[in-house]
Design a protein around this motif. Structure first.
Motif, mmCIF file in Angstrom:
data_model
loop_
_atom_site.group_PDB
_atom_site.id
_atom_site.type_symbol
_atom_site.label_atom_id
_atom_site.label_comp_id
_atom_site.label_asym_id
_atom_site.label_seq_id
_atom_site.Cartn_x
_atom_site.Cartn_y
_atom_site.Cartn_z
ATOM 1 N N SER A 21 39.601 50.435 47.477
ATOM 2 C CA SER A 21 41.006 50.180 47.157
ATOM 3 C C SER A 21 41.146 48.975 46.235
ATOM 4 N N LEU A 22 40.316 47.970 46.431
ATOM 5 C CA LEU A 22 40.317 46.796 45.564
ATOM 6 C C LEU A 22 39.953 47.174 44.134
ATOM 7 N N LEU A 23 38.908 47.970 43.987
ATOM 8 C CA LEU A 23 38.473 48.380 42.654
ATOM 9 C C LEU A 23 39.535 49.228 41.963
ATOM 10 N N GLU A 26 42.475 46.694 41.077
ATOM 11 C CA GLU A 26 42.094 45.666 40.107
ATOM 12 C C GLU A 26 41.046 46.212 39.144
ATOM 13 N N ARG A 27 41.317 47.372 38.593
ATOM 14 C CA ARG A 27 40.336 48.097 37.785
ATOM 15 C C ARG A 27 39.715 47.212 36.704
ATOM 16 N N GLY A 28 38.375 47.078 36.762
ATOM 17 C CA GLY A 28 37.652 46.348 35.736
ATOM 18 C C GLY A 28 37.637 44.840 35.888
ATOM 19 N N GLU A 29 38.384 44.304 36.866
ATOM 20 C CA GLU A 29 38.403 42.856 37.065
ATOM 21 C C GLU A 29 37.087 42.378 37.698
ATOM 22 N N GLU A 30 36.721 41.144 37.398
ATOM 23 C CA GLU A 30 35.528 40.552 38.004
ATOM 24 C C GLU A 30 35.851 40.124 39.433
ATOM 25 N N VAL A 31 35.122 40.664 40.391
ATOM 26 C CA VAL A 31 35.348 40.326 41.796
ATOM 27 C C VAL A 31 34.017 39.939 42.436
#
Length: 274
Positions: A21-23, A26-31
């Protein structure tokens, strides 16, 4: 953005769903994800730690979304042995809930990190919540949906936070010794929901965020994070109700919730690889 999860092998399915769900949100964000686990046993049962295999698999999904992202699995067994929650070990409290309270002792943990229980789904981007000013604030959370009515500071009402979603300011927590004091209280005093109760009792610099960042009852139009907690239901009769995201059939049949079908279908395709 930095995220913290804790748990044994039973948390693997929930962390997988939360990360998916995070991905998506926040598509493509650095996590950067940190998972705290340990080896533990009680008189009645033994616990298996969050497996390295599951951590490696979830890491592969994170890195595929952004090569600069990361996941680290941290064994906190020795920390727990040194400071066990002695007074609460015989309660319904799971010792894995305490692991986040060792974050101040782990050099790997960054200054700002969002702790999440393993039964949450991130529905929308959380950057506005995550990037808020934390000056003079130990942690940020949302009122506990039911606990706010029953538990509160003697001088305040509606200040009892649910500890399933907490934005942590680690430098301030270290400065005030909050987690150290919480660990001590759990050693010497038996409490209901001990980790959550102790955090609420001892945190002096907590900030209350809007309900949409930890929706614990039912999906709302503005929900950003939905938390699948055990809740009370009053119709057609009084009862408690527990439905977790990985129990997909009951999400449909009991909650009549189809908001996350794409996400949960992806989970069903991947879960056997844990």
């Amino acid at each position: 953005m930095n995220f913290l999860f804790c748990g044994d092998h039973n948390a693997e399915r929930g962390v997988l769903i939360a990360v998916l769900s995070l991905l998506k949100a926040e598509r493509g964000e650095e996590v950067h994800v940190y998972i705290l686990t340990m080896r533990a046993k009680s008189k009645s049962r033994s616990f298996k730690p969050f497996s390295q295999h599951a951590a490696d698999f979830i890491r592969s999904l994170i890195v595929a979304d952004n090569p600069n992202s990361s996941l680290e699995l941290i064994d906190c067994t020795e920390n727990f042995i040194k400071e066990p929650p002695t007074a609460n070990m015989g309660t319904r409290f799971t010792p894995y809930a305490m692991l986040r309270l060792f974050a101040d002792e782990l050099p790997q943990i960054p200054d700002r990190i969002l702790y999440l229980d393993d039964d949450v789904i991130i529905r929308r981007p959380i950057d506005q919540f995550y990037t808020q000013n934390l000056t003079g604030t130990e942690l940020v959370g949302v009122l506990d949906y039911f606990g706010r009515f029953f538990f509160h500071n003697q001088k305040k009402i509606f200040d009892y936070l649910n500890s399933g979603v907490l934005l942590l300011n680690m430098p301030e927590i270290k400065r005030t010794g909050l987690f150290k004091r919480v660990r001590h209280l759990m050693q010497v005093k038996k409490m209901f929901l001990p980790d959550q109760t102790a955090i609420n009792k001892l945190a002096k610099e907590k900030r209350i965020a809007p309900r949409k960042y930890n929706e614990q009852y039912a999906l709302q139009d503005d929900t950003v994070i939905q938390h699948f907690t055990t809740s009370f239901r009053f119709f057609p009769y009084f009862r408690t109700q527990t439905v977790k995201p990985w129990d997909v059939k009951r999400v449909h049949s009991v909650l009549h919730l189809h908001e996350y079908d794409d996400l949960l279908n992806e989970y069903l395709k991947l879960k056997d690889q844990l």
